[in-house]
Design a protein around this motif. Sequence first.
Motif, PDB file in Angstrom:
ATOM      1  N   ARG A   1      38.170 -26.384  70.067  1.00 45.63           N
ATOM      2  CA  ARG A   1      37.090 -25.639  68.527  1.00 45.63           C
ATOM      3  C   ARG A   1      36.053 -25.459  68.269  1.00 45.63           C
ATOM      4  N   VAL A   2      35.414 -26.653  68.667  1.00 48.17           N
ATOM      5  CA  VAL A   2      34.238 -27.333  68.312  1.00 48.17           C
ATOM      6  C   VAL A   2      33.730 -26.477  69.277  1.00 48.17           C
TER       7      VAL A   2
ATOM      8  N   VAL B   1      33.607 -23.071  63.641  1.00 48.52           N
ATOM      9  CA  VAL B   1      34.318 -22.296  63.387  1.00 48.52           C
ATOM     10  C   VAL B   1      33.742 -21.028  62.405  1.00 48.52           C
TER      11      VAL B   1
ATOM     12  N   ARG C   1      30.696 -34.258  66.466  1.00 46.48           N
ATOM     13  CA  ARG C   1      32.757 -34.022  66.125  1.00 46.48           C
ATOM     14  C   ARG C   1      33.116 -35.442  65.744  1.00 46.48           C
TER      15      ARG C   1
ATOM     16  N   GLU D   1      42.779 -31.070  69.243  1.00 50.39           N
ATOM     17  CA  GLU D   1      42.625 -29.334  69.442  1.00 50.39           C
ATOM     18  C   GLU D   1      41.581 -29.174  68.844  1.00 50.39           C
ATOM     19  N   THR D   2      40.340 -29.771  67.710  1.00 52.10           N
ATOM     20  CA  THR D   2      39.583 -29.416  67.433  1.00 52.10           C
ATOM     21  C   THR D   2      38.648 -29.625  67.922  1.00 52.10           C
TER      22      THR D   2
ATOM     23  N   VAL E   1      33.277 -29.566  62.088  1.00 53.74           N
ATOM     24  CA  VAL E   1      34.226 -28.733  62.798  1.00 53.74           C
ATOM     25  C   VAL E   1      34.706 -27.661  61.949  1.00 53.74           C
TER      26      VAL E   1
ATOM     27  N   ALA F   1      44.726 -33.266  65.750  1.00 53.93           N
ATOM     28  CA  ALA F   1      43.258 -32.832  64.821  1.00 53.93           C
ATOM     29  C   ALA F   1      42.303 -33.036  66.529  1.00 53.93           C
TER      30      ALA F   1
ATOM     31  N   SER G   1      42.328 -23.146  59.206  1.00 57.66           N
ATOM     32  CA  SER G   1      43.891 -23.010  59.941  1.00 57.66           C
ATOM     33  C   SER G   1      43.098 -24.171  60.769  1.00 57.66           C
ATOM     34  N   ILE G   2      41.593 -25.270  60.133  1.00 57.76           N
ATOM     35  CA  ILE G   2      41.725 -25.883  60.555  1.00 57.76           C
ATOM     36  C   ILE G   2      42.737 -27.107  60.090  1.00 57.76           C
ATOM     37  N   ASN G   3      43.055 -28.375  61.007  1.00 55.47           N
ATOM     38  CA  ASN G   3      43.897 -29.163  60.169  1.00 55.47           C
ATOM     39  C   ASN G   3      43.362 -30.516  59.171  1.00 55.47           C
TER      40      ASN G   3
ATOM     41  N   ALA H   1      35.262 -34.092  60.134  1.00 54.90           N
ATOM     42  CA  ALA H   1      35.628 -31.949  59.657  1.00 54.90           C
ATOM     43  C   ALA H   1      34.005 -31.214  59.463  1.00 54.90           C
TER      44      ALA H   1
END
Length: 389
Positions: free
Chosen positions: A138-139, A354, A39, A134-135, A350, A132, A250-252, A347
């Motif tokens: 999520r990753v 997701v 990422r 926060e991703t 990510v 971002a 929903s991804i930034n 991205a």
Amino acid sequence: MRYLTAGESHGPQLTLIIEGLPSRLPFSKEKIDTELARRQKGYGRGRRMQIESDQVQILSGIRFEKTTGAPVALAIENKDWVKWVEIMRPDTDPGQAEKRRVARPRPGHADLNGAIKYGHRDMRDVLERSSARETAARVAAGAVAKQVLEHCGIRVASHVVRIGSVATERIDLNGWTAETIAEKSEASPVRCLDPEAEQAMIRVIDEAKEEGDSLGGVVEVVVENVPVGLGSHVHYDRKLDARIAQAIVSINAFKGAEIGIGFEAGERKGSQVHDEILWSEERGFHRATNRLGGFEGGMTTGEPLVVRGVMKPIPTLYKPLQSVDIDTKEPFAASIERSDNCAVPAASVVAENVVAWEVAKALLETFSSDKAEDLLREVERHRNEVKGF
């Protein structure tokens, strides 16, 4: 299976809690750290990636390198926290925090909307969470989900198909596997499978950076060896393609999603869109093509899932756009925060994770999942039944 994340961009850490994993699932910290490192890579990334070197800390739910069935808690340290302690700690002195107060919203960010919604006069309380950063959590969730999928022989990969004005042709999945896509994209600084397009993408990123501008693009995720029938046709919120589309958007900075040929289907006749059904002793029922991206009626068909997402250009520009100060109501040129000038390659990682989460969640909804060995047994039983249907 579900998860929650907590944490701010300049707080001490990101926290992730995952509930609903089967017990006895082999669990690898190294695989999560690998996804976090992926990422952070990619041509066009900013200085934050030189500060952070993300690794996950396992806090609960894992013993003897296997899940116990209890919630899994993970943490990712923010190394930049040491520079922000006086501003971001819970007992921050208001006078100290005033030095870094944000009263000037940046176009394209959550700053102004969030401040109005939650009544913040310091928009740092919005931008810290909407970042971002926060991703990364999520990753990490997706990396755990990938371990569920790998246990059942399901593979996920991603690549970049457009950056700015440069795009590649759609790939024919008959000539590619998830493994070959992963290998090829990992070797590219922009995660592109086409060497000529890769060099053109690098050039347009450089040009945009020189101009103080940013670029967006399109990424594609492929999921291979998915069982038939994940998702459902019976309710809108059980359709797996719809759930994946929601997760992508929903991804930034993501503003759209498509399945298979997506919006291109609106330009074609029906005979050029729908996938003819075939049958053979070896494969059972299958499709002659995969224009619908592995979905019909909100359910998986057994063909590879093909999902695309479009990312807008990052709104933090080095040639700032106009905005308005929330205190004085005077216009100003938007402030510059540290940022990437193109994060599309990152991205795609990510998006890959997701999508992995949504597929793994649907898998565990469909099959017995108290123990990992039961999950695998049920998936294999189902695959054999489908072949003989």
